[in-house]
Design a protein around this motif. Structure first.
Motif, short mmCIF file in Angstrom:
data_model
loop_
_atom_site.label_atom_id
_atom_site.label_comp_id
_atom_site.label_asym_id
_atom_site.label_seq_id
_atom_site.Cartn_x
_atom_site.Cartn_y
_atom_site.Cartn_z
N THR A 75 0.81 -1.22 0.00
CA THR A 75 0.00 0.00 0.00
C THR A 75 0.85 1.27 0.00
N HIS A 76 2.14 1.08 -0.18
CA HIS A 76 3.02 2.25 -0.22
C HIS A 76 4.04 2.07 -1.34
N PRO A 77 4.26 3.11 -2.15
CA PRO A 77 5.38 3.03 -3.09
C PRO A 77 6.67 2.99 -2.26
N GLU A 78 7.53 2.06 -2.60
CA GLU A 78 8.79 1.95 -1.83
C GLU A 78 9.97 2.07 -2.76
N TYR A 79 10.93 2.88 -2.36
CA TYR A 79 12.19 3.01 -3.10
C TYR A 79 13.30 2.53 -2.18
N SER A 80 14.03 1.51 -2.63
CA SER A 80 15.18 1.01 -1.88
C SER A 80 16.43 1.41 -2.64
N THR A 81 17.31 2.14 -1.98
CA THR A 81 18.54 2.54 -2.67
C THR A 81 19.34 1.30 -3.03
N PRO A 82 20.19 1.40 -4.04
CA PRO A 82 21.16 0.32 -4.24
C PRO A 82 22.12 0.32 -3.04
N GLU A 83 22.79 -0.79 -2.84
CA GLU A 83 23.75 -0.88 -1.75
C GLU A 83 24.89 0.13 -1.98
N CYS A 84 25.27 0.80 -0.91
CA CYS A 84 26.32 1.83 -1.00
C CYS A 84 27.42 1.54 0.02
N ARG A 85 28.62 2.00 -0.29
CA ARG A 85 29.73 1.87 0.66
C ARG A 85 30.12 3.22 1.23
N ARG A 86 29.71 4.27 0.57
CA ARG A 86 30.11 5.61 1.01
C ARG A 86 28.86 6.46 1.26
N LEU A 87 28.96 7.31 2.27
CA LEU A 87 27.80 8.13 2.62
C LEU A 87 27.39 9.05 1.48
N LYS A 88 28.38 9.59 0.78
CA LYS A 88 28.02 10.53 -0.29
C LYS A 88 27.23 9.82 -1.39
N ASP A 89 27.54 8.56 -1.63
CA ASP A 89 26.74 7.80 -2.60
C ASP A 89 25.33 7.55 -2.07
N LEU A 90 25.25 7.22 -0.79
CA LEU A 90 23.94 6.93 -0.21
C LEU A 90 23.04 8.17 -0.26
N LEU A 91 23.61 9.32 0.06
CA LEU A 91 22.81 10.55 0.04
C LEU A 91 22.30 10.83 -1.37
N ALA A 92 23.18 10.67 -2.35
CA ALA A 92 22.78 10.93 -3.74
C ALA A 92 21.69 9.95 -4.17
N GLN A 93 21.83 8.69 -3.77
CA GLN A 93 20.84 7.68 -4.16
C GLN A 93 19.51 7.91 -3.45
N ASP A 94 19.58 8.36 -2.21
CA ASP A 94 18.35 8.64 -1.47
C ASP A 94 17.63 9.84 -2.08
N ARG A 95 18.39 10.87 -2.43
CA ARG A 95 17.77 12.04 -3.07
C ARG A 95 17.24 11.67 -4.46
N ALA A 96 17.97 10.80 -5.16
CA ALA A 96 17.48 10.34 -6.46
C ALA A 96 16.13 9.64 -6.30
N GLY A 97 15.99 8.91 -5.20
CA GLY A 97 14.71 8.24 -4.94
C GLY A 97 13.57 9.24 -4.83
N GLU A 98 13.81 10.37 -4.15
CA GLU A 98 12.77 11.40 -4.05
C GLU A 98 12.37 11.89 -5.44
N ARG A 99 13.37 12.09 -6.29
CA ARG A 99 13.09 12.61 -7.63
C ARG A 99 12.34 11.56 -8.46
N ILE A 100 12.74 10.31 -8.31
CA ILE A 100 12.13 9.23 -9.10
C ILE A 100 10.65 9.08 -8.74
N VAL A 101 10.35 9.07 -7.45
CA VAL A 101 8.94 8.90 -7.07
C VAL A 101 8.13 10.13 -7.47
N GLN A 102 8.72 11.33 -7.35
CA GLN A 102 7.97 12.53 -7.72
C GLN A 102 7.76 12.60 -9.24
N ARG A 103 8.77 12.16 -10.00
CA ARG A 103 8.59 12.14 -11.46
C ARG A 103 7.48 11.16 -11.85
#
Lengths: 508, 64
Positions: free
Chosen positions: A101-129
């Motif tokens: 009952t909820h759209p779910e976005y799971s980031t790909p696995e990350c090793r670095r925080l900067k990658d995780l942040l970018a992937q998490d923000r990308a998730g916001e853009r993907i669901v909004q698009r």
């Protein structure tokens, strides 16, 4: 070995309907991402929420009855289970699907925080698009998405942070080391909430608290996730070689809008895992962790003290300080990213105690509280005004023009740790040093040759024998890059797989 | 927008490294945002546009 990722269930609603069918809306939203017809690819093997990390298997979960009832209803729907789930693997290696009952976005696995942040923000853009496309077909901006964790009526949905951990660490050692840290982590990672709730009950207005999820914590440890929610989830679903690894699946966290809060939430938790692995976590036992989570969440002055098992009391800041000092003592100099986390962790605890106003734009609860207090002064309203809960909700709207946090960010009042270029890249490419990035690469290069995918393997079409890329123990960055290079340059996935297996044979 | 530089993660054993400038004002990183008050012409306007009854109407199913 470090590997982490975030799963976010988004709240979804339609402004033009009195009653919304969340199953259909979530499915349609995910489908709106597609430019071609849906192809069933996700492989559900390996997903078993009944295995418990404490060493046993439960016969049922607290949510099973409710799930069974939903399943009966879903059986009458004009689409199959797989169509309803609409599980997608994206070119960045992320998973985007309808978690019932909820759209779910799971980031790909990350090793670095900067990658995780970018992937998490990308998730916001993907669901909004996807919402933008859906709205285009509906003829108005009706679908709204919220990166939050409550509907203010006693229904919560999750933002889970996940970490690869060594199986060799005894689970009791993990829980003992993590519980006090997780109880107090909300001073940094809480998203802030107007009102107090309980599972399946309405909200009591009039109070602001640190965390969205604290009200929904019911036990210390449990394999459940929808009812009887635990501070530390014991689901044993490693999505990796089970002999060597476990996946720490944390469901206590809030969905953060502030990048800085996400970075500290995951960065400090990773350091605490490192401490536990080294046997250097503080020796600290709380008498009643569940009571403590709620008590600490409801004290925005951070003065509340909770009882320890030794009879003494301790504040959230003091718990965090103990973990911070242990990490500084043990892990300083480990690598640049760890040093960054240590530095920011210490500074944040200092500011929370002395001058929390300086954390506006960095921590969500501080930012939301500041926004709401400013608004209350302007409008001359009090905490009991229902408008505040609506503003709380709007803080998490991921629409760039409606969302309050995104508005704040657009005004330059929020700290950014990603650049727009980072986020743009993360929309289509995963981290180059993890299997998540490799998964995305395979989707981009060989979309027509994939039979099934999941976290730890990809099965390709062609030939009579199964052609599978096993990734259950593919975590060394150099290995990942070597494998990715083969899939980047090969004419076909089978050529790449042959070369990869041959390379491994020579290596062994 | 305030950008905070984050270091790259290094592989393997770590040599002593010079401290990188962090996000502090002293380290050459971004300046602290001006948080005097939300911009009255935009953000407060955006807040006032929020329907006071939005949360009352908002209903979700329990998730994980």
């Amino acid at each position: 070995m470090r590997l982490f990722g975030i799963e976010t269930e988004y709240g979804i609603t339609r402004d033009d309907l009195e009653e919304v069918d969340p199953v259909v809306e979530s499915m349609e939203l995910v489908r709106a991402h597609l430019t071609a017809s849906f192809e069933r690819r996700w492989d559900y093997a390996g997903e078993d929420p009944h295995e418990d990390a404490r060493g046993f298997r439960v016969s049922g979960l607290a949510q099973d009855k409710e799930e069974d009832e939903f399943a009966k209803l879903d059986a009458h729907r004009p689409f199959s289970f797989h169509e309803m789930k609409s599980d997608l693997v994206l070119p960045n290696g992320a998973r985007f699907y309808n978690d019932h009952t909820h759209p779910e976005y799971s980031t790909p696995e990350c090793r670095r925080l900067k990658d995780l942040l970018a992937q998490d923000r990308a998730g916001e853009r993907i669901v909004q698009r996807a919402a933008d496309r859906r709205n285009q077909s509906l003829g108005g901006e009706y679908v709204q998405l919220y990166k939050n964790n409550t509907d203010f009526h006693g229904h919560s949905y999750g933002c889970h942070d996940n970490y690869l951990a060594l199986r060799s660490i005894p689970f009791p050692q993990l829980t003992a080391g993590l519980l006090p840290f997780l109880v107090s982590r909300q001073v940094i990672a809480g998203a802030g909430k107007v009102g107090i709730e309980a599972q399946e009950s309405g909200v009591v207005p009039g109070q602001f608290q640190l965390s969205q999820r604290a009200d929904f914590m019911e036990t210390d440890l449990s394999v459940d996730t929808m009812h009887n929610r635990p501070i530390l989830n014991t689901r044993d679903e490693p999505h990796a070689d089970p002999k060597k690894y476990r996946r720490l699946h944390l469901i206590i966290g809030d969905a953060n809008m502030c990048e800085y809060a996400t970075a500290l939430k995951v960065g400090t938790t990773q350091l605490v895992l490192d401490l536990i692995e080294l046997g250097a976590a503080p020796s600290l036992v709380l008498e009643q962790p569940v009571t403590a989570v709620k008590q600490l969440s409801r004290d925005i002055d951070l003065k509340a003290a909770v009882r320890r098992q030794n009879g003494q009391t301790i504040t959230a800041l003091d718990i965090q300080e103990q973990y911070y000092r242990a990490a500084e003592r043990t892990l300083a100099g480990l690598d640049e990213e760890s040093d960054w986390v240590l530095n920011e962790w210490g500074e944040t605890l200092r500011l929370l105690a002395q001058d929390r106003h300086r954390l506006v734009g960095k921590l969500d609860w501080v930012t939301k509280l500041w926004l709401l207090e400013t608004f209350m002064r302007e409008e001359r309203i009090g905490w009991d005004d229902p408008w505040l809960a609506s503003l709380d909700l709007a803080y998490h709207n991921v629409h760039p023009v409606r969302g309050l946090y995104l508005g704040l960010e657009a005004e330059g009042k929020a700290w950014r740790m990603t650049t727009e270029a980072d986020v743009e890249r993360a929309l289509s490419v995963g981290p180059p040093d993890t299997r998540g990035g490799l998964r995305g690469l395979c989707i981009r290069r060989f979309p027509d040759h994939i039979r099934s995918m999941q976290w730890e393997r990809i099965q390709f079409t062609g030939g009579l024998m199964p052609r599978t890329l096993e990734m259950g123990d593919l975590f060394e960055p150099a290995e990942v890059r070597a494998c990715a290079e083969l899939f980047e340059t090969a004419d076909s996935p089978l050529d790449a797989l042959r070369a990869w297996n041959g390379r491994k044979d020579i290596g062994s | 927008m305030k950008h905070i530089a984050m270091p790259e993660r290094r592989e393997g054993p770590v040599d002593p490294m010079p401290k990188q400038p962090g996000p502090s004002e002293e380290g050459g990183g971004p300046k602290r945002p001006d948080i005097g008050s939300p911009d009255k012409d935009s953000l407060l306007k955006r807040m006032r546009k929020v329907d006071p009854k939005q949360a009352e109407r908002y209903r979700q199913r329990t998730g994980e």
